[in-house]
Scaffold this motif. Structure first.
Motif, PDB file in Angstrom:
ATOM      1  N   VAL A   1       0.651  -1.120   0.202  1.00 52.84           N
ATOM      2  CA  VAL A   1       0.015  -0.194  -0.068  1.00 52.84           C
ATOM      3  C   VAL A   1       0.785   1.359   0.070  1.00 52.84           C
ATOM      4  N   ALA A   2       1.894   1.093   0.621  1.00 51.08           N
ATOM      5  CA  ALA A   2       2.978   2.224   0.775  1.00 51.08           C
ATOM      6  C   ALA A   2       3.591   2.456  -0.754  1.00 51.08           C
ATOM      7  N   GLY A   3       3.875   1.403  -1.356  1.00 51.46           N
ATOM      8  CA  GLY A   3       4.357   1.613  -2.617  1.00 51.46           C
ATOM      9  C   GLY A   3       3.270   2.037  -3.627  1.00 51.46           C
ATOM     10  N   ASP A   4       2.059   1.490  -3.715  1.00 52.14           N
ATOM     11  CA  ASP A   4       0.956   1.943  -4.556  1.00 52.14           C
ATOM     12  C   ASP A   4       0.634   3.385  -4.174  1.00 52.14           C
ATOM     13  N   ARG A   5       0.363   3.797  -3.066  1.00 53.67           N
ATOM     14  CA  ARG A   5      -0.290   5.228  -2.864  1.00 53.67           C
ATOM     15  C   ARG A   5       0.863   6.262  -2.103  1.00 53.67           C
ATOM     16  N   GLY A   6       2.038   5.518  -1.786  1.00 52.95           N
ATOM     17  CA  GLY A   6       3.314   6.596  -1.872  1.00 52.95           C
ATOM     18  C   GLY A   6       3.142   7.053  -0.208  1.00 52.95           C
ATOM     19  N   VAL A   7       4.164   7.780   0.043  1.00 52.90           N
ATOM     20  CA  VAL A   7       4.251   8.505   1.372  1.00 52.90           C
ATOM     21  C   VAL A   7       4.663   9.998   0.997  1.00 52.90           C
ATOM     22  N   THR A   8       3.930  11.005   1.755  1.00 49.21           N
ATOM     23  CA  THR A   8       4.046  12.202   1.508  1.00 49.21           C
ATOM     24  C   THR A   8       4.479  13.072   2.792  1.00 49.21           C
ATOM     25  N   VAL A   9       5.252  14.272   2.665  1.00 46.48           N
ATOM     26  CA  VAL A   9       5.258  15.340   3.534  1.00 46.48           C
ATOM     27  C   VAL A   9       4.955  16.524   3.109  1.00 46.48           C
ATOM     28  N   THR A  10       4.078  17.228   3.785  1.00 48.94           N
ATOM     29  CA  THR A  10       3.483  18.233   3.142  1.00 48.94           C
ATOM     30  C   THR A  10       3.358  19.381   4.123  1.00 48.94           C
ATOM     31  N   GLU A  11       3.629  20.752   3.882  1.00 49.94           N
ATOM     32  CA  GLU A  11       3.636  22.035   4.895  1.00 49.94           C
ATOM     33  C   GLU A  11       2.748  22.868   4.352  1.00 49.94           C
ATOM     34  N   THR A  12       1.959  23.500   5.435  1.00 47.24           N
ATOM     35  CA  THR A  12       1.163  24.659   5.150  1.00 47.24           C
ATOM     36  C   THR A  12       1.930  25.813   6.099  1.00 47.24           C
ATOM     37  N   HIS A  13       2.156  26.942   5.391  1.00 39.50           N
ATOM     38  CA  HIS A  13       2.760  28.033   5.920  1.00 39.50           C
ATOM     39  C   HIS A  13       1.481  29.098   6.547  1.00 39.50           C
ATOM     40  N   ALA A  14       1.922  29.558   7.477  1.00 35.04           N
ATOM     41  CA  ALA A  14       1.360  30.793   8.101  1.00 35.04           C
ATOM     42  C   ALA A  14       2.529  31.692   8.674  1.00 35.04           C
TER      43      ALA A  14
END
Length: 257
Positions: A81-94
């Motif tokens: 499932v990790a290979g299929d849907r991937g891993v992500t790191v996102t950031e929201t700035h304020a």
């Protein structure tokens, strides 16, 4: 002469995602694999400039290393499932901070806030360094943006709007009204790909609110209560509206210390 590696006991289980993170479904039952950890390390480095000490990637690396040493996973293994849907790191700035969210296969495994420099002269009261409810809603668009809007989400968004604006009257065409319409539409929609997603509703949420305020523990409790009451499982969605408002409230309390 080389010796064969000892056979592992048949009853020995690998460290699974559910043992390390608050995840559910298929992912919770999957072992943490070395390539999963490598992908998260790469994602953290790409977005944050480094691997966070004691963070998600470090926790995954520790679990994967133990699994590999025990002979439960191979060095190049990756969880399906990790290979299929991937891993992500996102950031929201304020102003004065950024909200970092880390996910595996679409499920949030880590979320935290980091302070960032602010322009001199803007931090007089400290209010600018606090996260507002609107900003917490925008963070939710990143954490669970691909999730179809459900009634529990709409209820949480409505509670958040009421607390942000101080007005119990729902503004037509506002965030809460749009979320309610989306939840009603999705309930009758048969095709998952046609459903309205959280990012469709919450992107740019701050600008859509008639007013906004710094998130507090009381706000977080109210939003959480609304989300849980309208969730058939009576739980808070990981990375969802209630979780994001709660994370904002915790950071705001730390600012006051």
């Amino acid at each position: 002469m080389s010796q064969e590696q000892p056979k592992r006991p048949q009853d020995q289980d690998p460290i699974k995602y559910g043992d390390v993170f608050d995840v559910s479904g298929d992912l919770a039952q999957k072992p943490v694999a070395p390539e999963d950890a490598n992908m998260m390390q790469s994602a953290e480095t790409r977005v944050l400039g480094q691997t966070v000490p004691g963070g998600v990637a470090a926790s995954m690396q520790s679990a994967a290393t133990l699994n590999e040493r025990a002979g439960l996973v191979g060095h190049r293994d990756v969880t399906g499932v990790a290979g299929d849907r991937g891993v992500t790191v996102t950031e929201t700035h304020a102003p004065g901070r950024r909200i970092v969210t880390e996910s595996v296969a679409g499920q949030v495994v880590g979320q935290y806030v980091e302070p960032t420099p602010v322009e001199s002269g803007r931090g007089g009261t400290g209010q600018e360094s606090k996260i507002t409810i609107g900003e917490a809603l925008e963070a939710t668009a990143h954490t669970v943006g691909d999730k179809a809007v459900e009634q529990s989400d709409a209820a949480a968004i409505q509670a958040a709007e009421v607390r942000a604006t101080g007005n119990n009257v729902i503004k037509p065409g506002g965030v809460a009204a749009t979320a309610q319409s989306a939840a009603a539409y999705n309930a009758d929609c048969q095709r998952e790909e046609d459903k309205i997603k959280m990012s469709d509703i919450l992107s740019g949420a701050t600008a859509k609110l008639a007013a906004d305020k710094a998130a507090t523990r009381e706000d977080a409790g109210g939003v959480s209560g609304a989300e849980v009451r309208n969730n058939p499982g009576a739980t808070v969605t990981p990375g969802g509206v209630a979780a994001s408002v709660a994370a904002a409230a915790r950071l705001n309390e730390s600012v006051n210390i």
